[in-house]
Enzyme design. Sequence first.
Site, short mmCIF file in Angstrom:
data_model
loop_
_atom_site.label_atom_id
_atom_site.label_comp_id
_atom_site.label_asym_id
_atom_site.label_seq_id
_atom_site.Cartn_x
_atom_site.Cartn_y
_atom_site.Cartn_z
N LYS A 291 0.83 -1.21 0.00
CA LYS A 291 0.00 0.00 0.00
C LYS A 291 0.88 1.27 0.00
CE LYS A 291 -2.02 -1.10 3.90
NZ LYS A 291 -1.23 -2.32 4.19
N ARG B 234 -9.44 0.71 9.02
CA ARG B 234 -8.93 -0.62 9.32
C ARG B 234 -9.95 -1.43 10.12
NH1 ARG B 234 -3.06 0.16 8.94
NH2 ARG B 234 -1.95 -1.74 9.38
N ARG C 200 11.32 -1.70 11.26
CA ARG C 200 10.31 -1.39 12.28
C ARG C 200 10.25 -2.53 13.29
NH1 ARG C 200 5.06 -0.05 8.69
NH2 ARG C 200 4.14 -1.11 10.46
N ARG D 220 11.56 -5.80 4.95
CA ARG D 220 11.27 -4.36 4.79
C ARG D 220 12.15 -3.50 5.70
NH1 ARG D 220 5.22 -1.99 5.35
NH2 ARG D 220 5.30 -2.89 7.44
N ARG E 29 -0.22 -9.31 13.65
CA ARG E 29 -0.77 -8.28 12.75
C ARG E 29 -1.59 -8.92 11.62
NH1 ARG E 29 4.22 -5.42 10.90
NH2 ARG E 29 2.84 -4.00 9.79
#
Length: 215
Positions: free
Chosen positions: A13, A88, A160, A127, A171
Site C-alpha cells: 500500500k 482498518r 520497524r 522491509r 498483525r
Amino acid sequence: MRIILLGAPGAGKGTQAAVISKKLGTPHIATGDLFRAALGQGTDLGNKAKAYMDKGELVPDDITVAMVLERIALDDAQTGYILDGFPRTVNQGVALDQALEKNGESIDMAILVDVSDAELVKRLSGRSICRTCQTPYHSVNNPPKETGVCDLDGGELYQRDDDKAETVINRLQVYSNETAPLIQFFESQSKLVRINGEQDISVVEKQLLDIIETK
Ligand code: ADP
Ligand code: ADP
C-alpha cells in the site's frame, strides 16, 4: 479523488500510494506514518499509540478517527487524498462515511491490494523504512541504491519493531479479524476494486494508474 488503499500489512500500500499521490497531486495519508511521526515527536498521541503498535494491535477507533478527520480537513486534502491503512475496522469506515457525508463528500473507490500470507511474511521480514520520510524498501525486491540509506532524502533506513516475526503473525491475524470485513463493506457500496498485489511493483503500479485514470 478520494481513494482508499486496502490490504494486509506488507501488501504494498505504502509503495503504491506514493506513486499515485505524485501522479494525482493529492496527499498520501498513512495512519501508521502519522502514528510513527507522533511517536518520534514524543506527543501524547504517539505515546498512546505506541503500546498498541508494539503488540501489533490496532490503536482504538476514537483516537484514530479523530486523527484522520483532523488531517483530511487540512487545505491540501480538499481536492482528494490517498488513504493508506485507514479505515482498518468497519467502525472506522462508517465514521469516515458519516463525516464525509456532512460535507456532501464521499469516497470514490477502495482498491484492495491482494497478497497471500506467505508472501506478506517475506515482504515484512525484508522491509526497512526511512527514519525521515518513511519510504519503504525491501532488501531483495526493492533495495535502496546504497545499503541503509534512503534514495529520496539520504535518511537512515531501519527495520520497524513491529516487522519482527513475532509481531507480524499477530498483525496478520488482526487484519483477518478486524480489517478484512471492510472488503464486504466496500463491495456492498460498489466501491471495491481488486488488484493482484503479487505482481512486480511496476506492474501493480501500472494497473493501479489505469484503474484510477479510467474512473
Ligand atoms: P502496515 O503498513 O505494515 O500495514 P501501518 O504502518 O499501516 O502498517 O500500521 C502500523 C500500526 O499502526 C498498526 O499495526 C496499528 O497498531 C497502527 N495503525 C495504523 N493504522 C491504524 C488504523 N487505521 N487503526 C488502528 N490502528 C492503526
Ligand atoms: P504496506 O504499506 O501495505 O504495509 P509496503 O508498501 O511497505 O506495504 O511494502 C511492504 C514491503 O514489500 C516493502 O519492503 C516493499 O519494498 C515490498 N513490496 C511492495 N510491493 C511489492 C511488490 N509488488 N513486489 C515485491 N515486493 C513489494
